[in-house]
Design a protein around this motif. Structure first.
Motif, PDB file in Angstrom:
ATOM      1  N   ILE A   1     144.098  51.096  38.467  1.00 59.04           N
ATOM      2  CA  ILE A   1     144.121  51.383  37.021  1.00 59.04           C
ATOM      3  C   ILE A   1     145.218  50.506  36.400  1.00 59.04           C
ATOM      4  O   ILE A   1     146.306  50.381  36.962  1.00 59.04           O
TER       5      ILE A   1
ATOM      6  N   LYS B   1     147.674  49.794  33.179  1.00 59.63           N
ATOM      7  CA  LYS B   1     148.213  50.545  32.038  1.00 59.63           C
ATOM      8  C   LYS B   1     149.337  49.748  31.369  1.00 59.63           C
ATOM      9  O   LYS B   1     150.251  49.286  32.066  1.00 59.63           O
TER      10      LYS B   1
ATOM     11  N   SER C   1     150.993  54.765  24.855  1.00 61.88           N
ATOM     12  CA  SER C   1     150.693  56.148  25.234  1.00 61.88           C
ATOM     13  C   SER C   1     149.287  56.518  24.769  1.00 61.88           C
ATOM     14  O   SER C   1     148.579  55.686  24.198  1.00 61.88           O
ATOM     15  N   GLN C   2     148.909  57.750  25.045  1.00 59.82           N
ATOM     16  CA  GLN C   2     147.622  58.325  24.620  1.00 59.82           C
ATOM     17  C   GLN C   2     146.427  57.549  25.185  1.00 59.82           C
ATOM     18  O   GLN C   2     145.385  57.449  24.542  1.00 59.82           O
ATOM     19  N   GLY C   3     146.609  56.957  26.321  1.00 60.37           N
ATOM     20  CA  GLY C   3     145.505  56.263  27.002  1.00 60.37           C
ATOM     21  C   GLY C   3     145.182  54.899  26.420  1.00 60.37           C
ATOM     22  O   GLY C   3     144.237  54.239  26.864  1.00 60.37           O
ATOM     23  N   LYS C   4     145.995  54.449  25.464  1.00 58.78           N
ATOM     24  CA  LYS C   4     145.683  53.167  24.802  1.00 58.78           C
ATOM     25  C   LYS C   4     145.861  51.991  25.759  1.00 58.78           C
ATOM     26  O   LYS C   4     146.876  51.898  26.450  1.00 58.78           O
TER      27      LYS C   4
ATOM     28  N   ILE D   1     144.300  51.244  28.465  1.00 58.20           N
ATOM     29  CA  ILE D   1     144.112  51.497  29.912  1.00 58.20           C
ATOM     30  C   ILE D   1     142.685  51.149  30.345  1.00 58.20           C
ATOM     31  O   ILE D   1     141.737  51.422  29.615  1.00 58.20           O
TER      32      ILE D   1
ATOM     33  N   ARG E   1     147.461  52.200  41.940  1.00 61.99           N
ATOM     34  CA  ARG E   1     146.318  52.682  42.722  1.00 61.99           C
ATOM     35  C   ARG E   1     145.743  53.923  42.024  1.00 61.99           C
ATOM     36  O   ARG E   1     146.495  54.828  41.645  1.00 61.99           O
TER      37      ARG E   1
ATOM     38  N   LYS F   1     137.842  66.432  36.132  1.00 62.50           N
ATOM     39  CA  LYS F   1     139.211  66.053  36.472  1.00 62.50           C
ATOM     40  C   LYS F   1     140.184  66.651  35.432  1.00 62.50           C
ATOM     41  O   LYS F   1     139.796  66.858  34.279  1.00 62.50           O
TER      42      LYS F   1
ATOM     43  N   ARG G   1     145.020  69.603  31.291  1.00 64.59           N
ATOM     44  CA  ARG G   1     144.168  68.923  30.304  1.00 64.59           C
ATOM     45  C   ARG G   1     142.952  68.366  31.037  1.00 64.59           C
ATOM     46  O   ARG G   1     143.087  67.515  31.919  1.00 64.59           O
TER      47      ARG G   1
ATOM     48  N   ASN H   1     143.787  62.358  28.720  1.00 58.80           N
ATOM     49  CA  ASN H   1     144.568  62.502  27.474  1.00 58.80           C
ATOM     50  C   ASN H   1     143.719  63.220  26.407  1.00 58.80           C
ATOM     51  O   ASN H   1     142.559  62.876  26.214  1.00 58.80           O
TER      52      ASN H   1
ATOM     53  N   ASP I   1     153.507  64.410  33.394  1.00 62.33           N
ATOM     54  CA  ASP I   1     152.067  64.413  33.674  1.00 62.33           C
ATOM     55  C   ASP I   1     151.868  64.346  35.179  1.00 62.33           C
ATOM     56  O   ASP I   1     152.294  63.380  35.827  1.00 62.33           O
TER      57      ASP I   1
ATOM     58  N   LEU J   1     149.087  64.882  38.428  1.00 63.79           N
ATOM     59  CA  LEU J   1     147.680  64.977  38.826  1.00 63.79           C
ATOM     60  C   LEU J   1     147.626  65.597  40.227  1.00 63.79           C
ATOM     61  O   LEU J   1     148.457  65.249  41.069  1.00 63.79           O
TER      62      LEU J   1
ATOM     63  N   ILE K   1     152.208  60.961  37.485  1.00 58.45           N
ATOM     64  CA  ILE K   1     151.522  59.894  36.750  1.00 58.45           C
ATOM     65  C   ILE K   1     152.469  59.284  35.724  1.00 58.45           C
ATOM     66  O   ILE K   1     152.595  58.078  35.621  1.00 58.45           O
TER      67      ILE K   1
HETATM   68  P1  ADP Z   1     149.359  57.202  28.730  1.00 63.43           P
HETATM   69  O1  ADP Z   1     150.848  57.052  28.566  1.00 63.43           O
HETATM   70  O2  ADP Z   1     148.611  56.182  27.936  1.00 63.43           O
HETATM   71  O3  ADP Z   1     148.889  58.607  28.525  1.00 63.43           O
HETATM   72  P2  ADP Z   1     149.081  57.696  31.574  1.00 63.43           P
HETATM   73  O4  ADP Z   1     149.774  56.963  32.643  1.00 63.43           O
HETATM   74  O5  ADP Z   1     149.546  59.086  31.302  1.00 63.43           O
HETATM   75  O6  ADP Z   1     149.074  56.808  30.260  1.00 63.43           O
HETATM   76  O7  ADP Z   1     147.533  57.721  31.934  1.00 63.43           O
HETATM   77  C1  ADP Z   1     146.560  58.308  31.098  1.00 63.43           C
HETATM   78  C2  ADP Z   1     145.598  59.144  31.912  1.00 63.43           C
HETATM   79  O8  ADP Z   1     144.941  58.320  32.884  1.00 63.43           O
HETATM   80  C3  ADP Z   1     146.274  60.237  32.728  1.00 63.43           C
HETATM   81  O9  ADP Z   1     146.443  61.387  31.943  1.00 63.43           O
HETATM   82  C4  ADP Z   1     145.313  60.432  33.875  1.00 63.43           C
HETATM   83  O10 ADP Z   1     144.249  61.268  33.506  1.00 63.43           O
HETATM   84  C5  ADP Z   1     144.750  59.031  34.085  1.00 63.43           C
HETATM   85  N1  ADP Z   1     145.496  58.305  35.130  1.00 63.43           N
HETATM   86  C6  ADP Z   1     146.596  57.528  34.949  1.00 63.43           C
HETATM   87  N2  ADP Z   1     147.023  57.009  36.103  1.00 63.43           N
HETATM   88  C7  ADP Z   1     146.188  57.448  37.048  1.00 63.43           C
HETATM   89  C8  ADP Z   1     146.077  57.248  38.468  1.00 63.43           C
HETATM   90  N3  ADP Z   1     146.931  56.475  39.123  1.00 63.43           N
HETATM   91  N4  ADP Z   1     145.070  57.864  39.120  1.00 63.43           N
HETATM   92  C9  ADP Z   1     144.193  58.651  38.462  1.00 63.43           C
HETATM   93  N5  ADP Z   1     144.218  58.869  37.148  1.00 63.43           N
HETATM   94  C10 ADP Z   1     145.202  58.283  36.434  1.00 63.43           C
END
Ligand code: ADP
Length: 472
Positions: free
Chosen positions: A148, A150, A155-158, A160, A195, A207, A233, A253, A324, A326, A336
């Protein structure tokens, strides 16, 4: 604010703090937000809001304000502000991993393998472009796995996306639309390649990740509080590894999920932490869940320790982190991300109330009013998790860390009181309080109204919580 910024506050007795607080007839606050925190501050007895350019005792600022003003501010002893100067050491995705990797190495060298292995809670991560070659080496070792990407400071999944082929990040590098987006944000934007957790724990095929709140009131010594409430969430769409481009499956998110075409705002996509803990206990038994939550505590403590020597400790600062986490199918927690400005915008009435309680309790711990003795292990929904060492629940003094009877002072996702217990105790306490203090007004328990942010609602909640504290 004043010109005195000397150290040595921690040794002060709370009596002195209270005296100082009494000497000031009210607490002047500044707030850079218009959401829940603003409501909570406005309702707090004895607190008054000041304008931009006026002096303040308490500042709930955004990180932009901090960057611009912190170094030019002179703060008196009693003044408090809601971020540490270099808060980003833990909350920027690349720096968090860098600090954790360094800390793990130090532990390995100084304490040994077993202790260092306790830091294995973050997925393998590389910063791009600087660690591109290291990343490629690792990628080639497991060419079938999913990664993944990022952006480090968004933030907020932007920004990614998931990928399985090196070619995909080559395309991304060349992709004109992304570069355009980057130009708006910053000259060169760093990413982390991480990863992807391919075996997330699923509920109803979906999820989810956990949002947990940790309050740090000091870094030296480290003093950290864990909030009992939090939430899971959920993603709106059933999990599958066959469509890695679908954000609604892979990113949990709320900001992403609420744009899904079939998103139902009534149902939302959150579970309170208590509900999740109950579910997991029914499925895996109390022992497995206790182990899981201890492993989650370990994530908080080790991640904070990884930056303890890096963060500039300042007695004026505190930080309310949004973690956050997982879970995977083996009930292993993965860190995360840590957020320095966790969203305080509510998504429902229940969410609003939870966040109001969280913020009220944060203010209780920060204790501008000088009410605490400094020996508290619980303040509202916060449990003292670390106080220059692990904190045990009991006061017996017989427990030692490592002995099987050590019981940590954390209660994430545990019920405070059931509704019936709560009502029963409310009735008994109301009776005694009105007998003891004839002027004491008993207000009925909070009824759920639709999104009630009114003064009376907040006052009622404060009253209910006062009773709860009396009962505890
Ligand atoms: P943001 O700051 O944009 O919210 P995050 O790192 O929190 O970025 O990632 C957003 C979402 O992506 C997380 O809430 C999770 O659901 C998913 N995610 C992020 N990293 C991973 C990872 N390594 N494996 C699985 N899911 C991930």
């Amino acid at each position: 604010m004043s010109k005195n910024k000397t150290a040595g506050y921690r040794g002060h007795h709370s009596y002195q703090k209270r005296k100082e607080a009494e000497a000031r007839s009210f607490i002047r606050y500044r707030c850079g937000f218009t959401n829940t925190i603003q409501d909570v501050l406005r309702q707090r007895p004895g607190w008054v809001e000041v304008k931009e350019d006026e002096e303040w005792d308490f500042n709930w600022c955004d990180v932009g304000w901090l960057r611009e003003n912190f170094d030019h501010s002179y703060m008196e002893e009693h003044v408090r502000i809601c971020h540490f100067r270099n808060y980003y050491e833990l909350t920027r995705k690349n720096l968090m991993v860098k600090n954790l990797k360094r800390y793990r190495k130090t532990l390995e060298r100084e304490v040994g393998h077993v202790e260092a292995a306790k830091c294995d809670f973050f997925p393998c991560t590389f910063e791009l472009p600087s660690e591109y070659h290291l990343f490629v080496e690792e990628f080639k070792r497991n060419p079938k796995s999913t990664w993944i990407m990022k952006p480090v400071a968004r933030s907020q999944g932007k920004g990614i996306f998931l990928f399985r082929k090196l070619k995909d990040i080559m395309d991304w590098k060349k992709d004109g639309s992304r570069l355009e987006e980057q130009r708006d944000e910053a000259q060169v934007e760093s990413y982390v390649a991480q990863r992807y957790i391919e075996n997330p724990y699923l509920i109803g095929g979906r999820k989810f990740d956990l949002r947990v709140y940790v309050l740090v009131s000091s870094y030296l010594p480290l003093k950290a509080w864990l909030y009992r409430d939090g939430f899971a969430r959920f993603s709106n769409t059933r999990f599958s590894l066959s469509s890695i481009e679908d954000q609604y499956i892979h990113l949990t998110n709320v900001a992403v999920q609420k744009t899904a075409p079939d998103y139902d705002p009534e149902r939302g996509c959150k579970w309170p932490m208590q509900q999740l803990r109950r579910y997991l206990t029914a499925k895996h038994g109390a022992h497995a869940v206790e182990t899981l939550f201890r492993d989650i505590d370990n994530v908080f403590v080790h991640s904070l320790q990884s930056v303890q020597k890096v963060i500039i400790n300042d007695k004026h600062c505190f930080e309310l982190y949004g973690y956050d986490i997982l879970l995977d199918q083996d009930l292993k927690p993965w860190l995360i991300e840590v957020n320095a400005s966790p969203s305080l915008t509510p998504s429902s009435q229940q969410d609003y109330e939870m966040k109001c309680h969280l913020l009220e309790d944060t203010l209780h711990v920060v204790d501008m009013e000088g009410r605490l003795t400094g020996r508290e292990k619980q303040v509202g929904g916060f449990d003292l998790m670390w106080n220059d060492g692990p904190v045990s629940r009991e006061n017996s003094g017989l427990e030692t860390l490592g002995s099987s009877c050590f019981s940590p002072n954390t209660n994430l996702g545990k019920h405070w009181l059931t509704d019936i217990q709560w009502r029963r105790r409310f009735t008994v306490a109301s009776f005694w309080l009105t007998c003891l203090f004839p002027g004491f007004q008993v207000v009925s328990m909070t009824e759920k109204t639709s999104y009630d942010t009114s003064k009376s609602c907040l006052a009622r909640r404060a009253h209910d919580r006062l009773l709860l504290n009396v009962l505890n």
